[in-house]
Design a protein around this motif. Sequence first.
Motif, PDB file in Angstrom:
ATOM      1  N   TYR A   7       0.865  -1.189   0.000  1.00 55.92           N
ATOM      2  CA  TYR A   7       0.000   0.000   0.000  1.00 55.92           C
ATOM      3  C   TYR A   7       0.901   1.239   0.000  1.00 55.92           C
ATOM      4  N   PRO A   8       1.106   1.853  -1.191  1.00 57.32           N
ATOM      5  CA  PRO A   8       2.014   2.986  -1.279  1.00 57.32           C
ATOM      6  C   PRO A   8       1.296   4.324  -1.115  1.00 57.32           C
ATOM      7  N   GLY A   9       2.050   5.338  -0.718  1.00 52.80           N
ATOM      8  CA  GLY A   9       1.473   6.677  -0.638  1.00 52.80           C
ATOM      9  C   GLY A   9       2.436   7.653  -0.021  1.00 52.80           C
ATOM     10  N   SER A  10       2.007   8.903   0.038  1.00 55.72           N
ATOM     11  CA  SER A  10       2.826   9.940   0.676  1.00 55.72           C
ATOM     12  C   SER A  10       2.634   9.893   2.188  1.00 55.72           C
ATOM     13  N   PHE A  11       1.414   9.652   2.616  1.00 57.38           N
ATOM     14  CA  PHE A  11       1.073   9.604   4.046  1.00 57.38           C
ATOM     15  C   PHE A  11       1.636  10.840   4.761  1.00 57.38           C
ATOM     16  N   GLY A  17      -8.350   7.724   7.410  1.00 52.35           N
ATOM     17  CA  GLY A  17      -8.784   7.136   6.136  1.00 52.35           C
ATOM     18  C   GLY A  17      -7.753   6.130   5.643  1.00 52.35           C
ATOM     19  N   HIS A  18      -6.464   6.541   5.671  1.00 49.38           N
ATOM     20  CA  HIS A  18      -5.382   5.613   5.307  1.00 49.38           C
ATOM     21  C   HIS A  18      -5.419   4.381   6.219  1.00 49.38           C
ATOM     22  N   ILE A  21      -7.947   1.840   5.384  1.00 50.97           N
ATOM     23  CA  ILE A  21      -7.538   1.005   4.237  1.00 50.97           C
ATOM     24  C   ILE A  21      -6.498  -0.029   4.687  1.00 50.97           C
ATOM     25  N   LYS A  42       9.167  16.097  -4.619  1.00 51.01           N
ATOM     26  CA  LYS A  42       7.827  16.436  -4.120  1.00 51.01           C
ATOM     27  C   LYS A  42       7.975  17.166  -2.792  1.00 51.01           C
ATOM     28  N   ARG A  88      -4.736   0.599  -3.468  1.00 49.47           N
ATOM     29  CA  ARG A  88      -5.013   2.036  -3.482  1.00 49.47           C
ATOM     30  C   ARG A  88      -6.402   2.245  -2.878  1.00 49.47           C
ATOM     31  N   GLY A  89      -6.567   3.383  -2.239  1.00 53.88           N
ATOM     32  CA  GLY A  89      -7.867   3.712  -1.658  1.00 53.88           C
ATOM     33  C   GLY A  89      -8.659   4.559  -2.636  1.00 53.88           C
ATOM     34  N   ARG A  91     -11.900   7.036  -2.771  1.00 54.01           N
ATOM     35  CA  ARG A  91     -12.897   7.740  -1.963  1.00 54.01           C
ATOM     36  C   ARG A  91     -14.107   8.125  -2.800  1.00 54.01           C
ATOM     37  N   GLU A  99      -6.415   7.599 -10.461  1.00 55.97           N
ATOM     38  CA  GLU A  99      -6.048   6.251 -10.002  1.00 55.97           C
ATOM     39  C   GLU A  99      -6.030   5.245 -11.152  1.00 55.97           C
ATOM     40  N   PRO A 120     -12.942   3.157   1.734  1.00 58.26           N
ATOM     41  CA  PRO A 120     -12.933   3.318   3.192  1.00 58.26           C
ATOM     42  C   PRO A 120     -14.350   3.400   3.742  1.00 58.26           C
ATOM     43  N   TYR A 124     -14.935   8.464   6.137  1.00 55.74           N
ATOM     44  CA  TYR A 124     -13.627   8.925   5.668  1.00 55.74           C
ATOM     45  C   TYR A 124     -13.626   9.317   4.191  1.00 55.74           C
ATOM     46  N   LEU A 127     -12.153  12.708   3.539  1.00 53.92           N
ATOM     47  CA  LEU A 127     -10.963  12.996   4.340  1.00 53.92           C
ATOM     48  C   LEU A 127      -9.704  12.954   3.476  1.00 53.92           C
TER      49      LEU A 127
END
Length: 161
Positions: A7-11, A17-18, A21, A42, A88-89, A91, A99, A120, A124, A127
């Motif tokens: 599960y990749p992301g910037s977080f 919400g993350h 997931i 970034k 990937r989430g 919303r 996505e 989610p 969320y 969010l």
Amino acid sequence: MSRLAVYPGSFDPLTRGHLDIIHRTARIFDAVIVAVSNNPTKKHTFSVSERLDMVESSIRDLPNVDVDTFSGLLVDYMRVKKAHVLIRGLRVVSDMDYEFQLASFNRRLYKEVETVFLMPDDQYTYLAASMVKEVARLGAPVDAFVTPYVGRRLKRRFPRK
Ligand code: ADP
């Protein structure tokens, strides 16, 4: 066969919400890696080690979840890990455009990769980490959106004037 999901992301930072997931993924797959992106081009509010630390503090109760960081192409990282499932989430419908483009791009680069979209909990849906930072910057409580640990980090980053 053990099923591994990434599960990749910037977080930047991790939100509830993350986390929702992550919990869903941990229930479906044998092992999960939350992969925090380290992209120097970034602009992030929190450094990669801070983002990593915030994820770490939130997954202690999940024995099959690990956190890691990656730089460069996600698919290269997945190849090294021998991972084929990318989480990937999703919303709202407006997430889909970006996505789907990302998923199709990743599949072109690594045809064994399968992107799995998870939804989610309703609370969320609206969010976003950017919104949470705006709320924190304005000095309003963020407890509904992030864990207490992340909340404290946000307070330190955006102290009341
Ligand atoms: P990125 O920069 O890769 O989009 P983010 O940290 O913003 O990284 O998001 C990582 C993933 O989590 C994305 O798939 C995003 O759609 C999803 N996501 C973000 N916020 C939520 C939320 N509130 N509920 C569910 N999924 C979310």
